[in-house]
Write a protein that holds these residues in place. Structure first.
Motif, PDB file in Angstrom:
ATOM      1  N   GLU A 128      14.559  21.217  22.699  1.00  0.00           N
ATOM      2  CA  GLU A 128      13.454  20.834  23.579  1.00  0.00           C
ATOM      3  C   GLU A 128      13.059  19.390  23.339  1.00  0.00           C
ATOM      4  OE1 GLU A 128       8.796  22.191  24.453  1.00  0.00           O
ATOM      5  OE2 GLU A 128      10.104  23.389  23.149  1.00  0.00           O
ATOM      6  N   PHE A 129      12.742  18.681  24.409  1.00  0.00           N
ATOM      7  CA  PHE A 129      12.302  17.295  24.272  1.00  0.00           C
ATOM      8  C   PHE A 129      10.924  17.258  23.621  1.00  0.00           C
ATOM      9  CE2 PHE A 129      10.071  13.513  25.869  1.00  0.00           C
ATOM     10  CZ  PHE A 129      10.932  12.528  25.416  1.00  0.00           C
ATOM     11  N   VAL A 130      10.757  16.369  22.665  1.00  0.00           N
ATOM     12  CA  VAL A 130       9.485  16.264  21.944  1.00  0.00           C
ATOM     13  C   VAL A 130       8.502  15.432  22.758  1.00  0.00           C
ATOM     14  CG1 VAL A 130       8.374  15.524  19.805  1.00  0.00           C
ATOM     15  CG2 VAL A 130      10.716  16.382  19.753  1.00  0.00           C
ATOM     16  N   PRO A 131       7.334  15.973  23.103  1.00  0.00           N
ATOM     17  CA  PRO A 131       6.332  15.185  23.842  1.00  0.00           C
ATOM     18  C   PRO A 131       5.875  13.972  23.042  1.00  0.00           C
ATOM     19  CG  PRO A 131       5.788  17.530  23.870  1.00  0.00           C
ATOM     20  CD  PRO A 131       6.904  17.358  22.875  1.00  0.00           C
ATOM     21  N   LEU A 132       5.401  12.973  23.758  1.00  0.00           N
ATOM     22  CA  LEU A 132       5.016  11.710  23.126  1.00  0.00           C
ATOM     23  C   LEU A 132       3.950  11.911  22.061  1.00  0.00           C
ATOM     24  CD1 LEU A 132       5.049   8.637  22.886  1.00  0.00           C
ATOM     25  CD2 LEU A 132       3.415   8.537  24.786  1.00  0.00           C
ATOM     26  N   TRP A 133       2.885  12.650  22.366  1.00  0.00           N
ATOM     27  CA  TRP A 133       1.798  12.801  21.398  1.00  0.00           C
ATOM     28  C   TRP A 133       2.247  13.599  20.178  1.00  0.00           C
ATOM     29  CZ3 TRP A 133      -1.668   9.369  21.822  1.00  0.00           C
ATOM     30  CH2 TRP A 133      -2.045   8.888  23.079  1.00  0.00           C
ATOM     31  N   THR A 134       3.151  14.538  20.385  1.00  0.00           N
ATOM     32  CA  THR A 134       3.712  15.274  19.253  1.00  0.00           C
ATOM     33  C   THR A 134       4.561  14.348  18.388  1.00  0.00           C
ATOM     34  OG1 THR A 134       3.740  17.323  20.537  1.00  0.00           O
ATOM     35  CG2 THR A 134       5.169  17.220  18.593  1.00  0.00           C
ATOM     36  N   MET A 135       5.316  13.484  19.034  1.00  0.00           N
ATOM     37  CA  MET A 135       6.140  12.519  18.310  1.00  0.00           C
ATOM     38  C   MET A 135       5.275  11.584  17.467  1.00  0.00           C
ATOM     39  SD  MET A 135       8.942   9.864  19.893  1.00  0.00           S
ATOM     40  CE  MET A 135       9.784  11.206  20.732  1.00  0.00           C
ATOM     41  N   LEU A 136       4.202  11.102  18.062  1.00  0.00           N
ATOM     42  CA  LEU A 136       3.305  10.209  17.333  1.00  0.00           C
ATOM     43  C   LEU A 136       2.622  10.932  16.174  1.00  0.00           C
ATOM     44  CD1 LEU A 136       1.656   8.269  20.304  1.00  0.00           C
ATOM     45  CD2 LEU A 136       3.481   7.486  18.782  1.00  0.00           C
ATOM     46  N   GLY A 137       2.185  12.159  16.419  1.00  0.00           N
ATOM     47  CA  GLY A 137       1.544  12.922  15.356  1.00  0.00           C
ATOM     48  C   GLY A 137       2.497  13.230  14.216  1.00  0.00           C
ATOM     49  N   GLY A 138       3.735  13.595  14.557  1.00  0.00           N
ATOM     50  CA  GLY A 138       4.723  13.871  13.520  1.00  0.00           C
ATOM     51  C   GLY A 138       5.072  12.633  12.717  1.00  0.00           C
ATOM     52  N   ALA A 139       5.208  11.495  13.398  1.00  0.00           N
ATOM     53  CA  ALA A 139       5.512  10.250  12.698  1.00  0.00           C
ATOM     54  C   ALA A 139       4.379   9.852  11.759  1.00  0.00           C
ATOM     55  CB  ALA A 139       5.791   9.139  13.704  1.00  0.00           C
ATOM     56  N   ALA A 140       3.135  10.007  12.219  1.00  0.00           N
ATOM     57  CA  ALA A 140       1.982   9.678  11.372  1.00  0.00           C
ATOM     58  C   ALA A 140       1.925  10.586  10.149  1.00  0.00           C
ATOM     59  CB  ALA A 140       0.700   9.799  12.184  1.00  0.00           C
ATOM     60  N   LEU A 141       2.160  11.872  10.352  1.00  0.00           N
ATOM     61  CA  LEU A 141       2.116  12.835   9.250  1.00  0.00           C
ATOM     62  C   LEU A 141       3.186  12.544   8.211  1.00  0.00           C
ATOM     63  CD1 LEU A 141       0.694  15.471   8.298  1.00  0.00           C
ATOM     64  CD2 LEU A 141       2.503  16.724   9.497  1.00  0.00           C
ATOM     65  N   ALA A 142       4.389  12.202   8.666  1.00  0.00           N
ATOM     66  CA  ALA A 142       5.484  11.945   7.736  1.00  0.00           C
ATOM     67  C   ALA A 142       5.343  10.600   7.019  1.00  0.00           C
ATOM     68  CB  ALA A 142       6.822  12.005   8.483  1.00  0.00           C
ATOM     69  N   ALA A 143       4.816   9.598   7.724  1.00  0.00           N
ATOM     70  CA  ALA A 143       4.730   8.259   7.132  1.00  0.00           C
ATOM     71  C   ALA A 143       3.589   8.114   6.138  1.00  0.00           C
ATOM     72  CB  ALA A 143       4.567   7.218   8.241  1.00  0.00           C
ATOM     73  N   ALA A 144       2.524   8.888   6.316  1.00  0.00           N
ATOM     74  CA  ALA A 144       1.291   8.657   5.567  1.00  0.00           C
ATOM     75  C   ALA A 144       1.435   8.699   4.047  1.00  0.00           C
ATOM     76  CB  ALA A 144       0.219   9.651   6.017  1.00  0.00           C
ATOM     77  N   PRO A 145       2.098   9.699   3.434  1.00  0.00           N
ATOM     78  CA  PRO A 145       2.021   9.827   1.966  1.00  0.00           C
ATOM     79  C   PRO A 145       2.525   8.609   1.198  1.00  0.00           C
ATOM     80  CG  PRO A 145       2.927  11.824   2.948  1.00  0.00           C
ATOM     81  CD  PRO A 145       2.872  10.806   4.027  1.00  0.00           C
TER      82      PRO A 145
END
Length: 199
Positions: A128-145
């Motif tokens: 399934e194609f990842v929606p833009l806001w999901t992509m941004l949320g996932g990137a923020a979650l992974a990058a933060a630590p």
């Protein structure tokens, strides 16, 4: 002889509208430049890993690379802002340094898992194609630590080294050099390892 004729005149520099002596006293403690070099290597490996894993999770779109780098820089900036604020409030910055270093090391593993599991975490099915806001949320979650810990470490390390040096700028420059050396060494090592694995 005029008063103070035998006194040594120290050079001055301008800071916050006031002239202050360069030699402000040296605080005891070991240099954290080697730790900064190590963390620079960790940061480069983490950034490369973040971009790669998010591109896999998001099926290699350009937005996945852009979001990974954007949130990396955002959380490094927020970490640096927090580190500068905390540095003004503590008398001994070493617990902050060691805490940030441990957080970055542990966060590297967490980042890998979060980038890999971003689809099931956000309920996106395979293919399934990842929606833009999901992509941004996932990137923020992974990058933060890791990004936040690295950002926090840098100004605190610079403050620590500045307190150890007779010339404060020399102490800060050691941190910049150590981070660059560590990042460069990690980049070369990572490239060699990937070339050996993929050949």
């Amino acid at each position: 002889a005029p008063a103070g004729a035998g006194a040594v005149r120290r050079p001055l520099f301008w800071r916050e509208g006031r002239r202050m002596p360069l030699d402000m006293g040296i605080r005891p403690g070991r240099s954290v430049a080697p730790l900064m070099a190590t963390l620079g290597g960790v940061a480069l490996a983490a950034q490369s890993l973040l971009a790669r894993e998010l591109m896999v999770s998001f099926y290699g779109t350009e937005l996945s690379m852009a979001s990974a780098l954007a949130f990396w820089l955002l959380f490094v900036s927020l970490g640096a802002l927090a580190g500068a604020g905390l540095l003004r409030r503590v008398s001994d910055e070493r617990p902050l340094l060691y805490g940030a270093a441990v957080a970055a090391a542990l966060g590297l593993h967490g980042q890998f898992l979060l980038a890999r599991l971003v689809r099931p975490l956000f309920g996106v099915e395979t293919g399934e194609f990842v929606p833009l806001w999901t992509m941004l949320g996932g990137a923020a979650l992974a990058a933060a630590p890791v990004a936040f810990a690295v950002g926090l470490f840098f100004p605190v390390a610079a403050g620590h080294e500045a307190g150890r040096a007779r010339l404060r700028a020399a102490g800060v420059s050691r941190i910049y050099v150590a981070e660059a050396v560590g990042s460069g060494a990690a980049g070369a090592l990572l490239a060699a390892l990937l070339a050996a694995i993929m050949s």
